[in-house]
Design a protein around this motif. Structure first.
Motif, PDB file in Angstrom:
ATOM      1  N   UNK A  63       9.649   2.394   1.141  1.00 41.58           N
ATOM      2  CA  UNK A  63       9.980   1.272   0.270  1.00 41.58           C
ATOM      3  C   UNK A  63       8.776   0.357   0.100  1.00 41.58           C
ATOM      4  N   UNK A  64       8.762  -0.389  -0.986  1.00 46.43           N
ATOM      5  CA  UNK A  64       7.658  -1.311  -1.240  1.00 46.43           C
ATOM      6  C   UNK A  64       7.541  -2.340  -0.126  1.00 46.43           C
ATOM      7  N   UNK A  65       8.669  -2.785   0.398  1.00 47.86           N
ATOM      8  CA  UNK A  65       8.655  -3.765   1.491  1.00 47.86           C
ATOM      9  C   UNK A  65       8.025  -3.188   2.750  1.00 47.86           C
ATOM     10  N   UNK A  66       8.413  -1.953   3.090  1.00 49.20           N
ATOM     11  CA  UNK A  66       7.851  -1.304   4.269  1.00 49.20           C
ATOM     12  C   UNK A  66       6.360  -1.018   4.070  1.00 49.20           C
ATOM     13  N   UNK A 106       0.599  -2.342   5.280  1.00 44.38           N
ATOM     14  CA  UNK A 106      -0.680  -2.887   4.824  1.00 44.38           C
ATOM     15  C   UNK A 106      -1.107  -4.027   5.741  1.00 44.38           C
ATOM     16  N   UNK A 107      -0.208  -4.954   5.979  1.00 49.08           N
ATOM     17  CA  UNK A 107      -0.523  -6.117   6.813  1.00 49.08           C
ATOM     18  C   UNK A 107      -0.848  -5.699   8.246  1.00 49.08           C
ATOM     19  N   UNK A 108      -0.120  -4.718   8.746  1.00 44.08           N
ATOM     20  CA  UNK A 108      -0.334  -4.249  10.111  1.00 44.08           C
ATOM     21  C   UNK A 108      -1.725  -3.646  10.278  1.00 44.08           C
ATOM     22  N   UNK A 150      -5.001   5.716   5.416  1.00 41.44           N
ATOM     23  CA  UNK A 150      -4.453   6.895   6.089  1.00 41.44           C
ATOM     24  C   UNK A 150      -3.595   6.473   7.277  1.00 41.44           C
ATOM     25  N   UNK A 151      -4.031   5.448   8.008  1.00 38.30           N
ATOM     26  CA  UNK A 151      -3.203   4.937   9.107  1.00 38.30           C
ATOM     27  C   UNK A 151      -1.830   4.500   8.599  1.00 38.30           C
ATOM     28  N   UNK A 170      -1.594   0.692   0.284  1.00 36.38           N
ATOM     29  CA  UNK A 170      -0.165   0.935   0.073  1.00 36.38           C
ATOM     30  C   UNK A 170       0.101   2.233  -0.681  1.00 36.38           C
ATOM     31  N   UNK A 171      -0.907   2.769  -1.353  1.00 39.07           N
ATOM     32  CA  UNK A 171      -0.694   3.924  -2.239  1.00 39.07           C
ATOM     33  C   UNK A 171      -0.108   5.120  -1.485  1.00 39.07           C
ATOM     34  N   UNK A 172      -0.698   5.498  -0.351  1.00 40.17           N
ATOM     35  CA  UNK A 172      -0.223   6.664   0.391  1.00 40.17           C
ATOM     36  C   UNK A 172       1.214   6.543   0.834  1.00 40.17           C
TER      37      UNK A 172
END
Length: 271
Positions: free
Chosen positions: A110-113, A118-120, A151-152, A101-103
């Motif tokens: 947004x944190x939600x996006x 991350x999950x994707x 990176x993705x 999530x860092x990048x």
């Protein structure tokens, strides 16, 4: 259309030992480009110029025809993602989830996006079971996949990998190759450095050959393997399939198989 263009670029860690010497080449948008050369040729240094980590000492670099000045270079991370050869150089968080999530969070997502990404991408890479693990405690291959996922998740236009196949087992290499193909299918520009010439044969659209900080030319893989003068000068070896087929092929050299599946089909017909 060129996405990157190097015009007479020079760079060195010390003035008397240049790594890149008046180097010029272009990388085309939406293509799969391999940068090849012996150890110390300057491949990684080129990559660090492509994502703005290094600033050339002489010459000009263009991104989408914009000269890489201080302002453009500052924003380059939004367009260009890079996976280092050593994943330990890139992992910074205490959990896999936070690291991926860092990048995106640095890009004002947004944190939600960011969590959705991350999950994707952990699902895409098959590393869901590592989500709460500490990246520093993972195996090399697992660390590599976490950095790729990170990176993705940035969803950049350009995806750069420094020796992506290094130290991966056969399954890891297959998964990495499928990810690179997915990026190509999505219209991304993918750039890798590699010593694996069979991977070059199987994957690359364009091959940039670097020798002692200079560009010996840009070739298609089939063309390069027929240029024994360039291969020798750059200290490159033929891929195993090309070496085998060269020994038994009697037809037009332009039609000679260079990929595993091509060779299998031809050999099956001969049996």
């Amino acid at each position: 259309m060129d996405i990157f263009r190097f015009n007479s670029v020079s760079y060195g860690y010390t003035k008397d030992k240049p790594i890149l010497r008046d180097i010029s080449f272009s990388i085309r948008e939406g293509r799969k480009t391999a940068i090849v050369g012996a150890n110390g040729a300057g491949k990684s240094t080129i990559l660090f110029h492509l994502n703005g980590l290094y600033t050339q000492q002489q010459g000009d670099i263009f991104f989408h025809d914009q000269k890489l000045d201080k302002k453009v270079r500052k924003e380059l991370f939004r367009h260009v993602g890079i996976v280092f050869q050593d994943p330990d150089d890139q992992l910074i968080s205490l959990t896999v989830s936070d690291d991926i999530a860092f990048g995106p969070l640095q890009m004002d997502v947004t944190a939600e996006e960011a969590q959705k990404r991350v999950e994707k991408y952990i699902k895409l890479l098959g590393i869901e079971h590592l989500l709460t693990d500490n990246p520093s405690e993972l195996s090399y291959g697992q660390k590599k996949h976490v950095t790729v996922a990170g990176v993705l998740a940035m969803e950049s236009d350009v995806f750069i990998l420094d020796e992506p196949m290094a130290f991966l087992d056969p399954y890891g290499k297959e998964r990495m190759a499928s990810i690179l193909q997915l990026l190509q299918d999505q219209g991304k520009t993918v750039i890798v450095t590699t010593h694996d010439m069979q991977f070059v044969a199987e994957w690359a659209d364009d091959v940039i050959v670097i020798h002692q900080g200079q560009c010996l030319g840009t070739f298609q893989a089939r063309e390069l393997f027929g240029r024994h003068d360039i291969m020798k000068q750059a200290n490159l070896t033929l891929p195993p399939i090309v070496e085998l087929m060269t020994a038994i092929w009697t037809g037009n050299k332009e039609d000679m198989p260079i990929r595993v599946e091509e060779a299998k089909r031809w050999l099956t017909k001969k049996i």
